[in-house]
Design an enzyme around this catalytic site. Structure first.
Site, PDB file in Angstrom:
ATOM      1  N   TRP A 221      -9.964  10.551   1.791  1.00  0.00           N
ATOM      2  CA  TRP A 221      -8.743  10.275   2.565  1.00  0.00           C
ATOM      3  C   TRP A 221      -8.368   8.789   2.613  1.00  0.00           C
ATOM      4  O   TRP A 221      -7.724   8.329   3.561  1.00  0.00           O
ATOM      5  CB  TRP A 221      -8.872  10.792   4.008  1.00  0.00           C
ATOM      6  CG  TRP A 221      -9.538  12.104   4.157  1.00  0.00           C
ATOM      7  CD1 TRP A 221      -9.284  13.230   3.425  1.00  0.00           C
ATOM      8  CD2 TRP A 221     -10.582  12.459   5.079  1.00  0.00           C
ATOM      9  NE1 TRP A 221     -10.104  14.253   3.842  1.00  0.00           N
ATOM     10  CE2 TRP A 221     -10.901  13.802   4.863  1.00  0.00           C
ATOM     11  CE3 TRP A 221     -11.259  11.761   6.083  1.00  0.00           C
ATOM     12  CZ2 TRP A 221     -11.875  14.474   5.596  1.00  0.00           C
ATOM     13  CZ3 TRP A 221     -12.227  12.415   6.818  1.00  0.00           C
ATOM     14  CH2 TRP A 221     -12.527  13.750   6.565  1.00  0.00           C
ATOM     15  N   GLY A 222      -8.817   8.019   1.642  1.00  0.00           N
ATOM     16  CA  GLY A 222      -8.479   6.589   1.639  1.00  0.00           C
ATOM     17  C   GLY A 222      -9.359   5.755   2.547  1.00  0.00           C
ATOM     18  O   GLY A 222      -9.118   4.553   2.716  1.00  0.00           O
TER      19      GLY A 222
ATOM     20  N   GLU B  84     -12.238   3.431   3.758  1.00  0.00           N
ATOM     21  CA  GLU B  84     -12.998   2.359   3.104  1.00  0.00           C
ATOM     22  C   GLU B  84     -12.446   2.038   1.711  1.00  0.00           C
ATOM     23  O   GLU B  84     -13.211   1.786   0.775  1.00  0.00           O
ATOM     24  CB  GLU B  84     -14.492   2.695   3.045  1.00  0.00           C
ATOM     25  CG  GLU B  84     -15.112   2.726   4.432  1.00  0.00           C
ATOM     26  CD  GLU B  84     -16.532   3.236   4.434  1.00  0.00           C
ATOM     27  OE1 GLU B  84     -17.329   2.803   3.600  1.00  0.00           O
ATOM     28  OE2 GLU B  84     -16.835   4.080   5.298  1.00  0.00           O
TER      29      GLU B  84
ATOM     30  N   ASP C 288     -15.184  16.440  -0.486  1.00  0.00           N
ATOM     31  CA  ASP C 288     -14.532  16.053   0.773  1.00  0.00           C
ATOM     32  C   ASP C 288     -15.424  15.159   1.643  1.00  0.00           C
ATOM     33  O   ASP C 288     -16.531  14.779   1.235  1.00  0.00           O
ATOM     34  CB  ASP C 288     -14.115  17.342   1.508  1.00  0.00           C
ATOM     35  CG  ASP C 288     -12.782  17.214   2.206  1.00  0.00           C
ATOM     36  OD1 ASP C 288     -12.409  16.095   2.573  1.00  0.00           O
ATOM     37  OD2 ASP C 288     -12.117  18.253   2.396  1.00  0.00           O
TER      38      ASP C 288
ATOM     39  N   ASP D  11      -4.243  14.156   4.878  1.00  0.00           N
ATOM     40  CA  ASP D  11      -3.625  15.335   4.246  1.00  0.00           C
ATOM     41  C   ASP D  11      -2.100  15.305   4.260  1.00  0.00           C
ATOM     42  O   ASP D  11      -1.478  15.006   5.282  1.00  0.00           O
ATOM     43  CB  ASP D  11      -4.078  16.607   4.969  1.00  0.00           C
ATOM     44  CG  ASP D  11      -5.526  16.916   4.657  1.00  0.00           C
ATOM     45  OD1 ASP D  11      -6.230  16.038   4.131  1.00  0.00           O
ATOM     46  OD2 ASP D  11      -5.948  18.049   4.947  1.00  0.00           O
TER      47      ASP D  11
END
Ligand code: GAL
Length: 412
Positions: free
Chosen positions: A206-207, A209, A148, A227
């Site tokens: 989480w996408g 960069e 994460d 999420d």
């Protein structure tokens, strides 16, 4: 021989150590993850055993679901030598015993950590402990790591440019105070690749960069959005920042994510919400169909021990799973929009393809000229939820439910 030697050594010369093992996750990983239903408080070893038992008895394992993945909250601290400590109240037998149990059922075990100082639930992160943690996971015989992006460290001082050895890393630096995402994910990628054990690396940033542009060099899958929540589209303001199913689907089109996926490198639009929240049966089918079309990892996120038969039937629809698991490994893309119905196409092996009509609006009658897709020849098409057949020589005449799909397997 010389060329072979160069090909093997090139990545090692560039980065000192290989960044990624080849051959892992040739198809999108399938399994279950604890987060979407059990969050932090509900995770413990008896739950995980119960889920593994359910996957065997309800046919999910045989349908291809093999990973049993612990999300956040299995860890509690570190000992004086830096070794990660398992929460012994929730996991009294430890992770190795759990891995043995899961392996004994013909399944694999996944675990979770974070590239920063702490996980999102404030458990110890792996920053600075990458090698030790990777070694520990390998000793426990873990098969999969979700990694994460919470509580990121700041650089203490700006490093001199020459100490950054590779242009690959330099390209993604975002400023002197921050580590680029790729820098934070690289040490764990290397540490995992150095283990004898094969451990799939799931990059969960989480996408941020644009991981689809760099994460395929480090791991087998990367999250493309924040999420997911169990809503088909637009939901209450308090959930702002979270993603509905349609928001994720539209993002995949906008970012043209299909261009980056392939065997061993998958876009991850987050775990499944099939069977969760108040999703209708049609919404659950549409969600599962679109994850199949997007060659997404199929990680169920519901409570498998109390699942209604109609939800199990969705998760174990063999023909829909086969679309997802097709050996060509191509991600589907939006090829057309007609009367607000989205038309997604996924090329498949043996000159077949899948076509999914996705209706984000109310129930409607839908007539469609297959020639809009510029098909190379005539196809016979089987609808994979109702078993009906059509031929592309005729206009498609059908009705699509509100938030529903018609999903066709097209063969010559
Ligand atoms: C989020 C992640 C979720 C879940 C959660 C656990 O950052 O995107 O999928 O893992 O952390 O704290």
């Amino acid at each position: 021989m010389k060329i072979f030697f160069l090909l093997i050594t090139c990545p090692i010369l560039m980065f000192g150590q290989p960044l990624k093992k080849t051959g892992l996750a040739p198809l999108p990983p399938m399994g279950w993850n604890s987060w979407n239903t059990f969050r932090c408080g509900g995770l413990n070893e008896s739950l995980v055993r119960e889920i593994a038992d359910s996957m065997v008895s309800n046919g999910m394992r045989d349908a291809g679901y093999v990973y049993v993945n612990l999300d956040d909250c299995w860890q509690i601290g570190r000992d004086e030598n830096g070794n990660i400590l398992v929460d012994s109240v929730k996991f009294p037998s430890g992770i190795k015993a759990l891995a043995d149990y899961v392996h004994g059922k013909g399944l694999k075990l996944g675990i979770y950590s974070d590239a920063g100082l702490m996980t999102c639930q404030k458990r110890p992160g792996s920053f600075g402990y990458e090698e030790l943690d990777a070694k520990t996971y390998a000793e426990w015989e873990v098969d999969y790591l979700k990694y994460d992006f919470c509580f990121l460290p700041k650089r203490l001082e700006q490093e001199p440019e020459e100490s950054r050895t590779s242009s690959f890393l330099r390209t993604y630096l975002r400023g002197p105070k921050h580590y680029a995402a790729v820098e934070l994910y690289t040490p764990m990628a290397k540490a995992l690749a150095a283990q004898e054990r094969d451990i799939v690396f799931s990059i969960c940033n989480w996408g941020v960069e644009e991981p689809w542009k760099w994460a395929g060099e480090l791991g087998q899958l990367w999250r493309t959005t924040g999420d997911i929540r169990p809503y088909f589209k637009g939901f209450k303001l308090k959930y702002i920042g979270f993603f509905s199913i349609m928001k994720i689907v539209n993002r995949a089109h906008k970012q043209q994510l299909h261009l980056y996926a392939g065997p061993g490198r998958w876009n991850d639009p987050d775990m499944l919400e099939v069977g969760n929240g108040k999703l209708t049966l049609d919404e659950n089918k549409a969600h599962f169909s679109m994850w199949a079309m997007m060659a997404a990892p199929l990680l169920a996120g519901n409570d498998l021990s109390v699942m209604p038969a109609e939800i199990l039937n969705i998760l174990t629809n063999k023909k829909v799973i086969a679309i997802n698991q097709d050996s060509l490994g191509k991600q589907g893309y939006k090829a057309d929009t007609y009367h607000k119905v989205q038309v997604w196409v996924k090329p498949l092996s043996d000159n077949r393809m899948a076509v999914c009509f996705l209706n984000p609006k109310k129930k409607k009658k839908f007539n469609y000229d297959w020639q809009r897709l510029k098909l190379p020849s005539e196809f016979h098409a089987e609808e994979l939820w109702d078993g009906s057949y059509v031929s592309t020589t005729l206009f498609l005449q059908t009705e699509i439910a509100k938030h529903g799909v018609k999903l066709y397997l097209m063969e010559k």
